[in-house]
Each structure stands twice: as C-alpha cells, then as structure tokens.
Design a protein around this motif. Structure first.
Motif, mmCIF file in Angstrom:
data_model
loop_
_atom_site.group_PDB
_atom_site.id
_atom_site.type_symbol
_atom_site.label_atom_id
_atom_site.label_comp_id
_atom_site.label_asym_id
_atom_site.label_seq_id
_atom_site.Cartn_x
_atom_site.Cartn_y
_atom_site.Cartn_z
ATOM 1 N N GLY A 29 -27.810 3.549 46.424
ATOM 2 C CA GLY A 29 -26.502 3.728 45.830
ATOM 3 C C GLY A 29 -25.607 2.526 46.064
ATOM 4 N N GLY A 31 -22.237 2.428 46.410
ATOM 5 C CA GLY A 31 -20.953 2.618 47.069
ATOM 6 C C GLY A 31 -20.775 1.760 48.302
ATOM 7 N N ASP A 52 -14.147 3.407 42.557
ATOM 8 C CA ASP A 52 -15.580 3.377 42.826
ATOM 9 C C ASP A 52 -16.171 4.778 42.754
ATOM 10 O OD1 ASP A 52 -18.109 2.288 43.636
ATOM 11 O OD2 ASP A 52 -17.707 3.038 45.641
ATOM 12 N N ALA A 56 -19.046 5.978 40.292
ATOM 13 C CA ALA A 56 -20.270 6.541 40.867
ATOM 14 C C ALA A 56 -20.586 7.905 40.269
ATOM 15 C CB ALA A 56 -20.128 6.657 42.382
ATOM 16 N N LYS A 60 -24.291 8.297 38.806
ATOM 17 C CA LYS A 60 -25.227 9.189 39.490
ATOM 18 C C LYS A 60 -25.706 10.319 38.580
ATOM 19 C CE LYS A 60 -23.828 8.550 44.324
ATOM 20 N NZ LYS A 60 -25.158 8.339 44.907
ATOM 21 N N SER A 167 -15.912 6.569 50.305
ATOM 22 C CA SER A 167 -16.867 6.430 49.192
ATOM 23 C C SER A 167 -18.186 5.813 49.639
ATOM 24 C CB SER A 167 -16.293 5.620 48.021
ATOM 25 O OG SER A 167 -16.426 4.228 48.212
#
Length: 322
Positions: A29, A31, A52, A56, A60, A167
């Motif tokens: 990921g 983040g 963010d 995301a 995702k 995050s």
C-alpha cells in the motif's frame, strides 16, 4: 480550473506516479510512502492525511473487488476486523482536532506519522521473516482456522486507530497480526481478507477527515491521476525487477523518513541509513542461513517472473525470504 492546477500540481503528479510504480511493483500500500512525501512537498500534515485517505479509498476498491470475485477473502474474519477498525478509524480525525490549535495539530501529526513509519518498517521486515519461516500455504482446500473474535477485534481497533490518525500502517500491522493469529491461513486468503477489510476501514477514516479537515481537489486529483498509470506501469515491470532489493529499499526509506519526521539529527539519520544499507543484506543472509536457506539465493528468470507476479497481486511468494 485555475483552482485545480496549482504550482504544486507537477510535483504531486510526479510523486503519485513514482509511488504508484512502487505499489505496482511490490503490492504494498502507498499510504506509508505517500503521506510523508506530501508533507515533504510542503502540504500540511492534516491535508496530506485527509487527501491520501480519500485517494486510497478509491485505489483499494479495485484490488478488493478482484479478490472478492475470486472468493479468496475469509468474510467471517474480515467482519471482526471491520467491527474493530471502522469506529476507531472514524475517531482519528476527531482526536487530532482535540489536540488544540492548528500548529499543535501539525506538530502532533508529524510525530505520530514518524512513529507510524518506524512501526511500519519494523512490522514489514518482521512480516517478511515470518513468511520465510511459514512458507506459502497455497492449498485452497485447506479448511480455514477457527476465527478468534476478541483478538481479531483488538487487531482491527489498533489498526483502525493508526490509520485514522496517520493514514499509515494498516496493511503492515494488520497483516503481521493475521500471520501470528492464523498461521495456517493461505497466503491468498490472508491478502484477500486484508484488502476487503481495508475498504470500510479507509472509507471510515476518509469520511471523518473530510468532515473535520475538508478535501482539497487540487491535491486529490493529482494523486489519483498520477497514481493509477504508475501502478499499472509498476505491475508491468514487476517481472523484471528484484523484489528482495525493493523490499529492503522500502524498509530503509520508511525508517529514514520516520526518523526525519521525528527530527533525529541528520548525521544520525545518515549513519543509520548507511548501516542498514551495508549491514542489512549480511544480517538477512545470516538469518536465512540459520533457517536452512541459501543466504543469497539466485532465482532463474522464469521462476523469478512467477514469484514476482504473485507479489504484484499481493500474495507472498513461495520463498518470501529470497
């Protein structure tokens, strides 16, 4: 239109594209990489976290849809993770708002993100070690282990709070906890479960930050526009780039960025980075040798392509320690 295109737009597009490549290459990921990158670009931490999280939530959803379609997630396990993570993620923005004045909030967030990055780097490294020890459970006919509701709920709550505040860190922290709680759950179902539970988790955190902080389209749109082609390109390049080098590089970058946000003197950051770069591969080779694996394994090109394909979609390779 002038409000959407700012002097920061080229930098945001470039950063989103480069981090998207890393996400496509490793399945990790973004983040943990995107939020500190936005801060170093001069974006206030509160705005960096909020935008963010929204980006995301969009990105995702695609991965989760693929895994759900193929039936890989353990939905009962995901349910208990969601019950713990969603309310704690939603509380994150309100906790930040309660810190005090905006200057105090920014300082608090920088420290929180710094600690989260160090935690993510540690759990990311530990996850690779555990995967090396456990191997890769690929038998989809293997019965799933019994769900442990209370420990799973606690894991979700801690991961949700971390994401709601910074995050950063949900994938690494929750995945390592699932590996410890459910060591016989197959790699595909581990990844699918983590992706499915991440959708309501990130959505909850994103909604609370939008309500408290707001959303800046001039930041959000470059993150999405730059990140999507970067992720696609990274996935295409994954078969040609060593995953082990990338993983070590990510762990080093996360560690040094976290130390920087915690205002560790640059000299010490440089010393720690050099030590990790030089001594890290040696230490990892000794650990692998102690577990009966070749310290520096050469993987033929065809085999490497197969392994990296699995990693690109999120599943650990057959020999994660390689």
């Amino acid at each position: 239109m002038g409000d959407l295109i700012t002097p920061d737009t080229p930098g945001l597009l470039a950063v989103a594209f480069l981090i998207g490549i890393v996400v496509g290459l490793t399945g990790m990921g973004g983040g943990a990489l995107m939020t500190p990158a936005l801060i170093f670009l001069g974006i206030p931490p509160t705005a960096a976290v909020a935008n963010d999280l929204v980006a995301a939530a969009v990105n995702k959803s695609v991965g989760a849809a693929v895994h759900y379609k193929h039936g890989s997630p353990n939905l009962k396990l995901a349910k208990w993770l969601i019950l713990g993570s969603v309310p704690m993620a939603f509380a994150g923005a309100w906790i930040i708002a309660a810190v005090g004045e905006p200057e105090d909030q920014q300082a608090f967030l920088k420290k929180a993100i710094g600690f989260a990055l160090l935690l993510t780097a540690s759990t990311f490294t530990f996850r690779i070690y555990l995967e090396m020890r456990r191997g890769d459970y690929t038998d989809e006919n293997r019965p799933d282990p019994a769900v442990k509701p209370i420990p799973t709920l606690i894991v979700g709550a801690i991961g949700g709070l971390l994401v709601g505040l910074t995050s950063v860190g949900s994938g690494s922290l929750i995945m390592i906890s699932l590996l410890l709680l459910y060591p016989t759950l197959s790699a595909r179902r581990l990844v699918g479960t983590d992706l499915v539970q991440a959708i309501p988790l990130v959505l909850s955190a994103a909604i609370s930050h939008v309500l408290v902080t707001g959303m800046d389209w001039s930041i959000l749109l470059p993150l999405i526009i730059g990140g999507s082609p970067g992720t696609f390109l990274g996935a295409r390049l994954a078969a040609h780039i060593s995953q082990s080098i990338l993983r070590r590089g990510i762990a080093i970058v996360l560690t040094l960025t976290g130390l920087g946000l915690l205002k560790v003197p640059p000299v010490w950051v440089g010393i720690i980075g050099a030590a990790m770069l030089i001594l890290g591969p040696v230490a990892w080779g000794l650990i692998k040798h102690a577990h009966g694996r070749r310290a520096f394994l050469h993987v033929p090109l065809g085999r490497r392509q197969g392994l990296q394909h699995h990693e690109t979609v999120g599943a650990p390779p057959t020999d994660p320690g390689s």
